[in-house]
Design an enzyme around this catalytic site. Structure first.
Site, PDB file in Angstrom:
ATOM      1  N   CYS A  56      39.538  36.061  38.343  1.00  0.00           N
ATOM      2  CA  CYS A  56      38.513  36.807  39.097  1.00  0.00           C
ATOM      3  C   CYS A  56      37.026  35.345  38.660  1.00  0.00           C
ATOM      4  O   CYS A  56      36.515  35.506  38.243  1.00  0.00           O
ATOM      5  CB  CYS A  56      38.360  37.714  38.693  1.00  0.00           C
ATOM      6  SG  CYS A  56      37.561  38.548  40.188  1.00  0.00           S
ATOM      7  N   CYS A  59      34.456  38.166  38.144  1.00  0.00           N
ATOM      8  CA  CYS A  59      34.259  38.919  36.291  1.00  0.00           C
ATOM      9  C   CYS A  59      35.384  37.787  36.206  1.00  0.00           C
ATOM     10  O   CYS A  59      34.656  37.858  34.372  1.00  0.00           O
ATOM     11  CB  CYS A  59      34.409  40.359  36.556  1.00  0.00           C
ATOM     12  SG  CYS A  59      36.763  40.509  36.022  1.00  0.00           S
ATOM     13  N   CYS A 105      41.088  43.265  41.193  1.00  0.00           N
ATOM     14  CA  CYS A 105      41.006  42.659  40.092  1.00  0.00           C
ATOM     15  C   CYS A 105      41.287  44.512  39.173  1.00  0.00           C
ATOM     16  O   CYS A 105      40.431  45.062  39.219  1.00  0.00           O
ATOM     17  CB  CYS A 105      39.898  41.968  39.444  1.00  0.00           C
ATOM     18  SG  CYS A 105      39.565  41.305  37.998  1.00  0.00           S
ATOM     19  N   CYS A 108      37.614  44.680  36.900  1.00  0.00           N
ATOM     20  CA  CYS A 108      35.946  44.821  37.599  1.00  0.00           C
ATOM     21  C   CYS A 108      36.824  45.546  39.359  1.00  0.00           C
ATOM     22  O   CYS A 108      35.805  45.454  39.768  1.00  0.00           O
ATOM     23  CB  CYS A 108      35.926  43.886  37.896  1.00  0.00           C
ATOM     24  SG  CYS A 108      36.226  42.506  39.235  1.00  0.00           S
ATOM     25  N   CYS A 130      48.681  37.416  48.851  1.00  0.00           N
ATOM     26  CA  CYS A 130      48.432  37.028  49.243  1.00  0.00           C
ATOM     27  C   CYS A 130      46.995  36.433  49.720  1.00  0.00           C
ATOM     28  O   CYS A 130      46.088  38.257  49.537  1.00  0.00           O
ATOM     29  CB  CYS A 130      48.962  37.387  50.886  1.00  0.00           C
ATOM     30  SG  CYS A 130      47.717  36.440  52.064  1.00  0.00           S
TER      31      CYS A 130
END
Length: 142
Positions: A56, A59, A105, A108, A130
């Site tokens: 991510c 984070c 995510c 976060c 996607c």
């Protein structure tokens, strides 16, 4: 801990919008924190074949691996499964007059993209995550 309104576990990383704005570029903030979408075909990871782990961008949590990435020719990076079953959160998204499933995510709660099922891609899960390139940071395998 769970959010009372959604049943989704609370994020482990919590920052204010101002703190996210300090950490992210305006384009990253628009996608990751405001559920925007980068234009098709412009993302840095759309066609990459580099082996590694996709974290991510907000984070640093591990989200996807190159071994689950495939060419869908849709204009965004596509994966058939997250790296771990608890790496992402899926939630209904009825915005823009259509029914989709948003991918967040788990660490976060940043917006990553959407997951689609039953499109006929020859993948083990029949799913296409996607994901916006701008939501990811590739850590190449050594």
């Amino acid at each position: 801990m769970t959010s009372e309104t959604s049943g989704i576990p609370s994020p482990k990383v919590t920052l204010t919008d101002d703190q996210w704005r300090e950490k992210l570029t305006p384009a990253e903030f628009a996608v990751l924190r405001q559920a925007g979408t980068e234009p098709a075909g412009v993302g840095e990871y759309t066609d990459t074949k580099t082996e590694g782990v996709y974290d991510c961008r907000a984070c640093g949590a591990e989200l996807f691996r190159s071994s689950e990435k495939f060419s869908s020719h849709c204009g965004w990076p596509s994966f058939f499964d997250p790296s771990h079953s608890d790496a992402v959160i899926l939630r209904p998204d009825d915005s823009h007059g259509m029914r989709r499933v948003e991918v967040l995510c788990a660490n976060c709660h940043s917006h990553l993209g959407h997951v689609f099922t039953g499109e006929g891609y020859p993948t083990p899960t029949d799913q296409r995550y996607c994901i916006n390139s701008i939501s990811l940071k590739l850590v190449p395998a050594e």
